[in-house]
Every structure is written in structure tokens, then in C-alpha cells.
Design a protein around this motif. Sequence first.
Motif, mmCIF file in Angstrom:
data_model
loop_
_atom_site.group_PDB
_atom_site.id
_atom_site.type_symbol
_atom_site.label_atom_id
_atom_site.label_comp_id
_atom_site.label_asym_id
_atom_site.label_seq_id
_atom_site.Cartn_x
_atom_site.Cartn_y
_atom_site.Cartn_z
ATOM 1 N N LYS A 177 44.790 19.704 -41.084
ATOM 2 C CA LYS A 177 45.200 20.797 -40.207
ATOM 3 C C LYS A 177 45.774 20.266 -38.898
ATOM 4 O O LYS A 177 46.781 20.779 -38.396
ATOM 5 C CB LYS A 177 44.023 21.733 -39.924
ATOM 6 N N THR A 178 45.136 19.225 -38.327
ATOM 7 C CA THR A 178 45.659 18.667 -37.073
ATOM 8 C C THR A 178 47.007 17.996 -37.308
ATOM 9 O O THR A 178 47.893 18.067 -36.458
ATOM 10 C CB THR A 178 44.674 17.667 -36.448
ATOM 11 N N GLN A 179 47.170 17.337 -38.452
ATOM 12 C CA GLN A 179 48.464 16.729 -38.760
ATOM 13 C C GLN A 179 49.529 17.807 -38.909
ATOM 14 O O GLN A 179 50.656 17.639 -38.461
ATOM 15 C CB GLN A 179 48.364 15.888 -40.034
ATOM 16 N N ASP A 180 49.157 18.919 -39.536
ATOM 17 C CA ASP A 180 50.099 20.027 -39.677
ATOM 18 C C ASP A 180 50.481 20.583 -38.320
ATOM 19 O O ASP A 180 51.656 20.889 -38.070
ATOM 20 C CB ASP A 180 49.511 21.143 -40.548
ATOM 21 N N MET A 181 49.508 20.718 -37.416
ATOM 22 C CA MET A 181 49.794 21.241 -36.083
ATOM 23 C C MET A 181 50.732 20.293 -35.328
ATOM 24 O O MET A 181 51.652 20.724 -34.647
ATOM 25 C CB MET A 181 48.504 21.447 -35.283
ATOM 26 N N GLY A 182 50.489 18.998 -35.449
ATOM 27 C CA GLY A 182 51.357 18.018 -34.797
ATOM 28 C C GLY A 182 52.778 18.102 -35.327
ATOM 29 O O GLY A 182 53.747 18.051 -34.570
ATOM 30 N N TYR A 183 52.916 18.281 -36.639
ATOM 31 C CA TYR A 183 54.237 18.405 -37.245
ATOM 32 C C TYR A 183 54.942 19.658 -36.742
ATOM 33 O O TYR A 183 56.122 19.629 -36.404
ATOM 34 C CB TYR A 183 54.097 18.449 -38.770
ATOM 35 N N ILE A 184 54.199 20.769 -36.659
ATOM 36 C CA ILE A 184 54.782 22.027 -36.185
ATOM 37 C C ILE A 184 55.215 21.893 -34.733
ATOM 38 O O ILE A 184 56.303 22.337 -34.354
ATOM 39 C CB ILE A 184 53.786 23.187 -36.371
ATOM 40 N N LEU A 185 54.387 21.274 -33.905
ATOM 41 C CA LEU A 185 54.756 21.077 -32.502
ATOM 42 C C LEU A 185 55.998 20.201 -32.368
ATOM 43 O O LEU A 185 56.871 20.455 -31.534
ATOM 44 C CB LEU A 185 53.592 20.461 -31.728
#
Length: 186
Positions: free
Chosen positions: A95-103
Motif C-alpha cells: 500500500k505504501t509503495q502504491d501511494m508513493g507511485y501515485i504521488l
Amino acid sequence: MSSLRNAIPRKAHKERAQLHLRRKFGLLEKHKDYVIRARAYHQKEQTLLKLKEKAALRNPDEFYFKMIKTKTVGGVHKPESQANKYTNEELMLMKTQDMGYILQKLQTEKKLNGMLHSLDNQLSSKHVYYADNREEAREVRKRVSEQGNPSAFKDFPKVQVNVEAKEENKWFNQLGLMGSLLLLRG
């Protein structure tokens, strides 16, 4: 001479249609239709023969782990559900990796939008000033405006930050990205 022979139009030979009396039996099967049907039939026959041969030569003692993890329901193999495949730690990491990608994608999108807006204005020169904190940014802003180009800040936002920007800064601070970039046109 052969080129002249090929230039003469020839009669197109058509295949016969179904006789009027036999029209109730449907379309008359042409040779090309028969060839397609025969090839498909022989191909299916060959695959059945290969499968029968494989079944005959199968080792009754062979074992695969998928034999345990699947069940046959009505003769159909159903795999075990993959619901609890990952641990909570792995899920949080994803989830944190996904958030970083989205940002990251958000940031590039904003940059591209800014570039598109600047193309509309067609300003020729850009000046980039770097500042480590807000006080230094204010000083740079004041210094540039004193030089006599106040129109450089026309499209530039004020020092006050909205809630979304604060949230983004919180994420970037957690990621270790400190400092702010001022993009001024002059």
C-alpha cells in the motif's frame, strides 16, 4: 508473348448452386468448405489420440503439490482461494509503495500541466530559484520584485499553503525530500 496472353480476360468459373429441389437441405457444400471441415476433424482426432497416449503412459506414482491445493467439483478443477496469500506487513508495504507511485504520477502530471500552461503564455525566459525554507523563499521573492519585475509573480501562488499541499509536504518529508523549489518567470 506471355504478357499478352495474361492481359486477355478469362471466364470466371463459378461453382454450382444448390438445386431448386434440394434447397430444403441448405447450402451446397463447396470443396473449400469440405477441406476446412476435414482438416478441423483430423486435427481434433490427432489431439484426442495424443491425449489418450499420454494417459496410457502416465506414471501413477507422480505427485504435484497442485494436486493437494485444488479440488474437483463436478469434474472441474477449482483452485484453493488466494484470499490470505499475503501477511499484514506485506500488505502495508504494498500500500505504501502504491501511494508513493501515485504521488510520483501526481507530481509529473502537475509538472506537465504547468508546462502546458506556460506554452499558452509563450514566455521566453524562466528563472529558477531554490530555497531551503519559507523565510528564504520570501527573501528571494522580495529581492526579485525589487529588481523591477513584479509581473514575474503574477501566476505564482502566495506563501500560504492549502490543506492538500500540506498533506503532500507531509508525505515528502516522510520520504526524506526536503526543501522547496520556486519557479519564477521573468
